[in-house]
Design a protein around this motif. Structure first.
Motif, PDB file in Angstrom:
ATOM      1  N   LEU A 123       0.831  -1.196   0.000  1.00 15.40           N
ATOM      2  CA  LEU A 123       0.000   0.000   0.000  1.00 15.40           C
ATOM      3  C   LEU A 123       0.872   1.256   0.000  1.00 15.40           C
ATOM      4  O   LEU A 123       0.604   2.219  -0.733  1.00 15.40           O
ATOM      5  CB  LEU A 123      -0.921  -0.020   1.220  1.00 15.40           C
ATOM      6  N   ASP A 124       1.917   1.245   0.801  1.00 12.13           N
ATOM      7  CA  ASP A 124       2.825   2.392   0.875  1.00 12.13           C
ATOM      8  C   ASP A 124       3.481   2.647  -0.484  1.00 12.13           C
ATOM      9  O   ASP A 124       3.580   3.795  -0.937  1.00 12.13           O
ATOM     10  CB  ASP A 124       3.889   2.140   1.939  1.00 12.13           C
ATOM     11  N   ALA A 125       3.899   1.569  -1.169  1.00 11.03           N
ATOM     12  CA  ALA A 125       4.548   1.715  -2.472  1.00 11.03           C
ATOM     13  C   ALA A 125       3.577   2.258  -3.516  1.00 11.03           C
ATOM     14  O   ALA A 125       3.934   3.131  -4.316  1.00 11.03           O
ATOM     15  CB  ALA A 125       5.106   0.366  -2.923  1.00 11.03           C
ATOM     16  N   MET A 162      -1.576  -4.702  -9.728  1.00 12.21           N
ATOM     17  CA  MET A 162      -2.032  -4.443  -8.368  1.00 12.21           C
ATOM     18  C   MET A 162      -2.438  -2.974  -8.206  1.00 12.21           C
ATOM     19  O   MET A 162      -3.473  -2.670  -7.584  1.00 12.21           O
ATOM     20  CB  MET A 162      -0.915  -4.788  -7.375  1.00 12.21           C
ATOM     21  N   ALA A 163      -1.646  -2.051  -8.774  1.00 13.49           N
ATOM     22  CA  ALA A 163      -1.981  -0.624  -8.675  1.00 13.49           C
ATOM     23  C   ALA A 163      -3.304  -0.324  -9.372  1.00 13.49           C
ATOM     24  O   ALA A 163      -4.116   0.477  -8.874  1.00 13.49           O
ATOM     25  CB  ALA A 163      -0.854   0.211  -9.281  1.00 13.49           C
ATOM     26  N   LEU A 178      -7.963  -5.096   0.673  1.00  7.89           N
ATOM     27  CA  LEU A 178      -6.923  -6.097   0.874  1.00  7.89           C
ATOM     28  C   LEU A 178      -6.880  -7.085  -0.286  1.00  7.89           C
ATOM     29  O   LEU A 178      -5.822  -7.617  -0.625  1.00  7.89           O
ATOM     30  CB  LEU A 178      -7.158  -6.846   2.188  1.00  7.89           C
ATOM     31  N   VAL A 179      -8.030  -7.324  -0.911  1.00 10.73           N
ATOM     32  CA  VAL A 179      -8.058  -8.209  -2.071  1.00 10.73           C
ATOM     33  C   VAL A 179      -7.202  -7.624  -3.184  1.00 10.73           C
ATOM     34  O   VAL A 179      -6.431  -8.333  -3.839  1.00 10.73           O
ATOM     35  CB  VAL A 179      -9.508  -8.428  -2.556  1.00 10.73           C
ATOM     36  N   ALA A 180      -7.319  -6.320  -3.427  1.00 13.20           N
ATOM     37  CA  ALA A 180      -6.518  -5.678  -4.464  1.00 13.20           C
ATOM     38  C   ALA A 180      -5.030  -5.792  -4.158  1.00 13.20           C
ATOM     39  O   ALA A 180      -4.211  -6.006  -5.066  1.00 13.20           O
ATOM     40  CB  ALA A 180      -6.918  -4.207  -4.593  1.00 13.20           C
ATOM     41  N   LEU A 181      -4.666  -5.673  -2.881  1.00 15.00           N
ATOM     42  CA  LEU A 181      -3.250  -5.765  -2.503  1.00 15.00           C
ATOM     43  C   LEU A 181      -2.735  -7.193  -2.574  1.00 15.00           C
ATOM     44  O   LEU A 181      -1.523  -7.411  -2.690  1.00 15.00           O
ATOM     45  CB  LEU A 181      -3.044  -5.222  -1.090  1.00 15.00           C
ATOM     46  N   ASP A 194      -2.074  -7.527 -18.304  1.00 20.55           N
ATOM     47  CA  ASP A 194      -1.076  -6.764 -17.541  1.00 20.55           C
ATOM     48  C   ASP A 194      -0.615  -5.547 -18.337  1.00 20.55           C
ATOM     49  O   ASP A 194      -0.440  -4.453 -17.780  1.00 20.55           O
ATOM     50  CB  ASP A 194       0.134  -7.650 -17.207  1.00 20.55           C
ATOM     51  N   GLU A 195      -0.398  -5.729 -19.636  1.00 21.43           N
ATOM     52  CA  GLU A 195       0.032  -4.615 -20.475  1.00 21.43           C
ATOM     53  C   GLU A 195      -1.078  -3.572 -20.591  1.00 21.43           C
ATOM     54  O   GLU A 195      -0.813  -2.366 -20.567  1.00 21.43           O
ATOM     55  CB  GLU A 195       0.437  -5.115 -21.858  1.00 21.43           C
ATOM     56  N   GLN A 196      -2.317  -4.013 -20.710  1.00 18.48           N
ATOM     57  CA  GLN A 196      -3.435  -3.069 -20.768  1.00 18.48           C
ATOM     58  C   GLN A 196      -3.524  -2.245 -19.487  1.00 18.48           C
ATOM     59  O   GLN A 196      -3.772  -1.041 -19.526  1.00 18.48           O
ATOM     60  CB  GLN A 196      -4.745  -3.815 -21.009  1.00 18.48           C
ATOM     61  N   ARG A 197      -3.300  -2.891 -18.344  1.00 20.71           N
ATOM     62  CA  ARG A 197      -3.320  -2.164 -17.075  1.00 20.71           C
ATOM     63  C   ARG A 197      -2.148  -1.188 -16.994  1.00 20.71           C
ATOM     64  O   ARG A 197      -2.278  -0.081 -16.475  1.00 20.71           O
ATOM     65  CB  ARG A 197      -3.276  -3.143 -15.903  1.00 20.71           C
ATOM     66  N   ARG A 198      -0.983  -1.619 -17.496  1.00 21.64           N
ATOM     67  CA  ARG A 198       0.181  -0.724 -17.483  1.00 21.64           C
ATOM     68  C   ARG A 198      -0.093   0.522 -18.309  1.00 21.64           C
ATOM     69  O   ARG A 198       0.214   1.651 -17.885  1.00 21.64           O
ATOM     70  CB  ARG A 198       1.412  -1.442 -18.034  1.00 21.64           C
TER      71      ARG A 198
END
Length: 343
Positions: free
Chosen positions: A28-30, A58-59, A68-71, A138-142
């Motif tokens: 979460l901090d990152a 994750m972001a 917490l599920v997202a993390l 993953d690339e789409q999210r990036r």
């Protein structure tokens, strides 16, 4: 429990082990620092121990639904992963950015098919469907996380293949937009001295942005800038002070590792545009790695003309497939950084 987590997660938080809580807090901090632009992606990956694709995913999940599920920090390590052919996976990941950026609107299934075809790998060696879809998603999210122009800007330098009269290579300096993959500005000088190289690249960037800036989907602000140090380390370090004194508020970092010459250019653009190819390991010493061993010297005017052709061709291809609404303002920090360097 971190205040950013929703109250519905309290019961799950109370049931977590100390190690799981630390992992959730670190992630979460990152994410929060990376979103705020106070750390770069490499620092975020180092603090979380995640791969870049996993962190971007994750972001994106956290932005969509903070929890917490997202993390993913409460889950166990899971079972043994199926064995993947690393060469095949690398081949797929090397082309997925191009496939996604050039085929906006295509479904994930279509993008998977195009990625496999572009990579040219044997269907016998392919990972399962879920892994193939994960690479594309993953690339789409990036892209969704960093796809706006000006969000993250890289300044890079490297020796190139074009030889000087003494056999040494010319050096190229470039200002690169990570989100769109555009070369905002580029320049060639005789050696990799940052003070002059980045000055000329910034001048070129200001001229190019005057022509194409209105066509780009600009971010509201520039979150971070990363600069590869030239062979003149002291002068390279002073660039950061100049940017800060000049009023640039974005998180600016200097990469000092010599063997990292050209790493941003390779990741964002590739290794070659038209006649110009980067040769990072020859930046500090060694003869030019000329095409076909032809060491006929290039004048600096010829080298600069070849670079202009390569940059124009690359940018035209990117602009033709760029997704996003233009007409926004260029971020103030980006303009201020370029004007400071060009001065």
């Amino acid at each position: 429990m971190p205040t950013s987590l929703p109250e519905v997660d309290r019961e799950r938080w109370n049931a977590m082990t100390a190690a799981q809580r630390r992992r959730a807090t670190d992630r979460l901090d990152a994410i929060e620092k990376w979103n705020a632009g106070t750390i770069d992606i490499e620092s975020a990956l180092e603090s979380t121990g995640l791969s870049s694709s996993r962190f971007y995913r994750m972001a994106a999940d956290w932005r969509a639904a903070p929890s917490l599920v997202a993390l993913g920090a409460f889950a166990g390590t899971g079972g043994t992963k199926s064995r993947l052919n690393p060469e095949v996976v690398n081949a797929l990941q090397s082309v997925v950015s191009k496939v996604v950026s050039m085929n906006a609107g295509a479904s994930v299934s279509q993008l998977v098919q195009m990625m496999v075809q572009e990579a040219g790998v044997s269907t016998d060696d392919l990972p399962g469907t879920s892994k193939l879809r994960a690479i594309v998603e993953d690339e789409q999210r990036r892209v969704a996380a960093t796809g706006e122009a000006g969000h993250a800007v890289k300044f890079d330098c490297s020796a190139i293949n074009l030889p000087r009269a003494d056999g040494r290579p010319y050096a190229m300096f470039a200002c690169l937009d990570e989100g769109t993959r555009l070369i905002l500005g580029a320049a060639i000088i005789e050696d990799a001295t940052a003070a002059e190289g980045y000055r000329l690249a910034a001048v070129d960037a200001l001229e190019r942005l005057a022509r194409i800036g209105a066509r780009l989907p600009w971010a509201l602000r520039t979150a971070r800038m990363e600069i590869t140090a030239g062979t003149d380390l002291d002068a390279s370090t002073s660039l950061l002070d100049r940017l800060k004194v000049g009023g640039v508020r974005a998180n600016v970092q200097l990469a000092r590792v010599p063997r990292r010459f050209g790493r941003y250019f390779r990741a964002i653009v590739g290794t070659r545009i038209a006649r110009v190819e980067i040769t990072p390991l020859r930046t500090e010493e060694g003869l030019a790695a000329a095409d076909n061993g032809d060491m006929t010297p290039w004048s600096i005017e010829e080298a600069r003309a070849a670079l202009r052709v390569g940059v124009d061709q690359h940018n035209e291809a990117v602009l033709a497939d760029l997704v996003g609404e233009g007409g926004k303002r260029i971020p103030d920090d980006l303009l201020q950084a370029l004007r400071t360097l060009a001065d």
